[in-house]
Design a protein around this motif. Structure first.
Motif, mmCIF file in Angstrom:
data_model
loop_
_atom_site.group_PDB
_atom_site.id
_atom_site.type_symbol
_atom_site.label_atom_id
_atom_site.label_comp_id
_atom_site.label_asym_id
_atom_site.label_seq_id
_atom_site.Cartn_x
_atom_site.Cartn_y
_atom_site.Cartn_z
ATOM 1 N N UNK A 24 0.830 -1.209 0.000
ATOM 2 C CA UNK A 24 0.000 0.000 0.000
ATOM 3 C C UNK A 24 0.864 1.260 0.000
ATOM 4 N N UNK A 25 2.049 1.181 0.608
ATOM 5 C CA UNK A 25 2.919 2.356 0.672
ATOM 6 C C UNK A 25 3.502 2.699 -0.694
ATOM 7 N N UNK A 26 4.124 1.719 -1.367
ATOM 8 C CA UNK A 26 4.715 2.015 -2.671
ATOM 9 C C UNK A 26 3.625 2.393 -3.682
ATOM 10 N N UNK A 27 2.451 1.769 -3.550
ATOM 11 C CA UNK A 27 1.318 2.148 -4.413
ATOM 12 C C UNK A 27 0.954 3.616 -4.193
ATOM 13 N N UNK A 28 0.896 4.057 -2.941
ATOM 14 C CA UNK A 28 0.512 5.441 -2.646
ATOM 15 C C UNK A 28 1.538 6.431 -3.175
ATOM 16 N N UNK A 29 2.821 6.069 -3.100
ATOM 17 C CA UNK A 29 3.869 6.932 -3.645
ATOM 18 C C UNK A 29 3.706 7.083 -5.156
ATOM 19 N N UNK A 30 3.375 5.984 -5.833
ATOM 20 C CA UNK A 30 3.183 6.028 -7.285
ATOM 21 C C UNK A 30 1.928 6.814 -7.652
ATOM 22 N N UNK A 40 -0.512 15.293 -0.897
ATOM 23 C CA UNK A 40 -1.107 14.988 0.411
ATOM 24 C C UNK A 40 -2.320 14.088 0.257
ATOM 25 N N UNK A 41 -3.192 14.434 -0.684
ATOM 26 C CA UNK A 41 -4.413 13.657 -0.894
ATOM 27 C C UNK A 41 -4.083 12.251 -1.376
ATOM 28 N N UNK A 42 -3.115 12.146 -2.277
ATOM 29 C CA UNK A 42 -2.729 10.823 -2.792
ATOM 30 C C UNK A 42 -2.038 9.978 -1.721
ATOM 31 N N UNK A 43 -1.205 10.608 -0.904
ATOM 32 C CA UNK A 43 -0.515 9.860 0.143
ATOM 33 C C UNK A 43 -1.500 9.238 1.139
ATOM 34 N N UNK A 44 -2.580 9.965 1.442
ATOM 35 C CA UNK A 44 -3.473 9.466 2.493
ATOM 36 C C UNK A 44 -4.679 8.698 1.958
ATOM 37 N N UNK A 45 -4.797 8.532 0.641
ATOM 38 C CA UNK A 45 -6.037 7.962 0.108
ATOM 39 C C UNK A 45 -6.284 6.524 0.547
ATOM 40 N N UNK A 46 -5.231 5.798 0.932
ATOM 41 C CA UNK A 46 -5.388 4.381 1.289
ATOM 42 C C UNK A 46 -5.129 4.081 2.759
ATOM 43 N N UNK A 47 -4.888 5.089 3.590
ATOM 44 C CA UNK A 47 -4.458 4.786 4.964
ATOM 45 C C UNK A 47 -5.573 4.179 5.807
ATOM 46 N N UNK A 84 -5.134 6.900 -8.961
ATOM 47 C CA UNK A 84 -5.280 5.617 -8.284
ATOM 48 C C UNK A 84 -5.658 4.518 -9.276
ATOM 49 N N UNK A 85 -6.599 4.807 -10.153
ATOM 50 C CA UNK A 85 -7.035 3.820 -11.148
ATOM 51 C C UNK A 85 -5.909 3.451 -12.109
ATOM 52 N N UNK A 86 -5.141 4.464 -12.532
ATOM 53 C CA UNK A 86 -4.032 4.214 -13.463
ATOM 54 C C UNK A 86 -2.976 3.339 -12.790
ATOM 55 N N UNK A 87 -2.618 3.693 -11.554
ATOM 56 C CA UNK A 87 -1.604 2.917 -10.828
ATOM 57 C C UNK A 87 -2.078 1.487 -10.600
#
Length: 441
Positions: free
Chosen positions: A58-64, A111-118, A260-263
């Protein structure tokens, strides 16, 4: 154009001495240094953590997702500059109404992308199904709703208000601006009291918990009554066993969701090919679907894409993965929902229909051949069982089994809301933490 209310925080604390950061840079710092964000390194994306060091977590996904989100923002900005170059100043002003200023800053979209999956629990969607099933009579559970709860209440940056982020950052993570009790199915195909639950019979609805209504209302406070009502519009499901869905989201959220969908579609495909889950034989199914697409680009690329994805040379596969990501990013466009007054809701980022069709083929393929793969589902089901059993054990003797800090929360919470304390506790864990707790019990 943008109201100052969007940079407000629920509690306006003191700024640190000589802190020259913007409000959104401060948001990003709080997220990056949070326990919830660090925990993503040990949470399942699709493949179980520890199965292979190559898999994305989930972390590397959020970075991407953050990197792709920034690229989408840059493309939307470039579109405005291109429009400005070929029109008169008056025409540009009338059209854009300063859309450049409306776009999120790099710090904000990151910020929004980093926290979208927490808010996602351990064991991926299996964990989500388990907690939603156990919380079905206590407000439900859903990963995006839990994200909102973490950043507005649970994270320990403040005593009672989580990370205390800006209002606009919180608006950006509202993928589903509705309450779970508004979107849940009218009925479930099967509710039983056994230790086994069929996830297909218990669909997870999307939205915010009623427990967090106070903060939800605060985020929407700058909107007109008309915009509030419209923003919370729900499209009712025609099938009683399927959840209803919200319709609208903010500009920032639309960028994050596309990223998120693209990643998910491209990078999870890459993982599955590298570790041998997807073979050239099953890829033929995707080829057939691509040939039926409107996009001439994907049809022209298909022979090279197939060859490079399964090439023994890693750089060739990486090149085609980059081409796919670039294709989606460079085809993002502005969309207008003219029925809104608030600019942050009036404008969204979207993909052209033929490009969106290609993305959907990839998403469906990953779902069918990776997520629904028997090995993946067995690991997910194991996690689902672990969380369900652990929840029941903790509920049976909470004052005996809960750690001191959680026990204190239990004692301070009224009886009707006590199950949420255990749900928050389990949802905050990594896969390893949840498994160790289960083993110890």
């Amino acid at each position: 154009m943008i109201s100052e209310k969007w940079i407000e925080r629920f509690v306006e604390g003191k700024k640190r001495e000589q802190d020259h950061r913007s409000p959104y840079q401060r948001d990003r710092g709080r997220i990056l240094h949070s326990e919830a964000f660090r925990c993503l390194q040990a949470k399942t994306q699709i493949h179980a953590v520890g199965e292979d060091d190559f898999y994305r977590t989930r972390l590397t996904h959020s970075l991407e997702v953050a990197q792709i989100g920034n690229s989408l923002r840059a493309k939307l900005l470039a579109d405005l500059e291109g429009f400005k170059a070929v029109t008169s100043a008056e025409e540009f002003a009338n059209f854009s109404k300063n859309l450049t200023a409306l776009l999120p800053s790099r710090s904000l979209i990151e910020s929004i992308c980093y926290m979208h999956d927490i808010g996602h629990p351990p064991f991926g969607h299996g964990g989500e199904t388990a907690l939603n099933y156990k919380m079905r009579d206590f407000g439900g559970f859903e990963g995006n709703g839990q994200t909102f709860r973490i950043v507005t209440h649970l994270e320990s940056y403040t005593e009672d208000f989580g990370m205390n982020l800006t209002r606009r950052a919180l608006l950006g993570i509202l993928k589903y601006p509705a309450f779970l009790d508004e979107t849940k199915p009218e009925q479930y195909a099967e509710i039983n009291t056994t230790r086994f639950v069929n996830a297909h019979h218990f669909k997870t609805s999307k939205g915010i918990y009623r427990d967090d209504e106070k903060m939800f209302d605060w985020v929407l406070e700058p909107l007109s009554e008309q915009d509030k009502k419209l923003f919370r519009t729900i499209k009712k499901s025609n099938e009683p066993f399927k959840p209803s869905k919200s319709i609208y989201k903010s500009l920032d959220c639309s960028i994050m969701e596309l990223a998120d969908d693209i990643a998910y579609a491209v990078h999870d495909l890459e993982d599955a090919i590298v570790v041998g889950m997807i073979t050239p034989q099953c890829w033929e199914y995707a080829e057939q679907k691509f040939r039926q697409c409107q996009s001439q680009w994907i049809k022209d690329l298909l022979p090279k894409m197939t060859e490079n994805l399964f090439s023994e040379h890693r750089y060739e596969r990486k090149d085609i993965i980059g081409s796919l990501v670039n294709y989606f990013i460079t085809n993002v466009k502005w969309a207008v929902h003219s029925e809104f007054d608030e600019p942050l809701l009036k404008f969204n980022a979207v993909l052209l229909s033929d490009v969106l069709e290609v993305l959907q083929v990839l998403k469906n393929f990953v779902y069918e051949f990776v997520i629904m793969d028997t090995k993946t589902q067995r690991v997910e089901y194991k996690g689902q069982r672990i969380l369900m059993d652990t929840f029941d054990m903790l509920m049976s003797e909470p004052l005996r089994l809960l750690p001191k800090s959680v026990r204190q929360q239990w004692n301070e919470t009224d009886k009707a809301h006590q199950p949420r304390v255990i749900c928050d506790y389990l949802a905050s864990m990594s896969d390893r933490q949840a498994f160790r707790l289960y083993e110890s019990l």
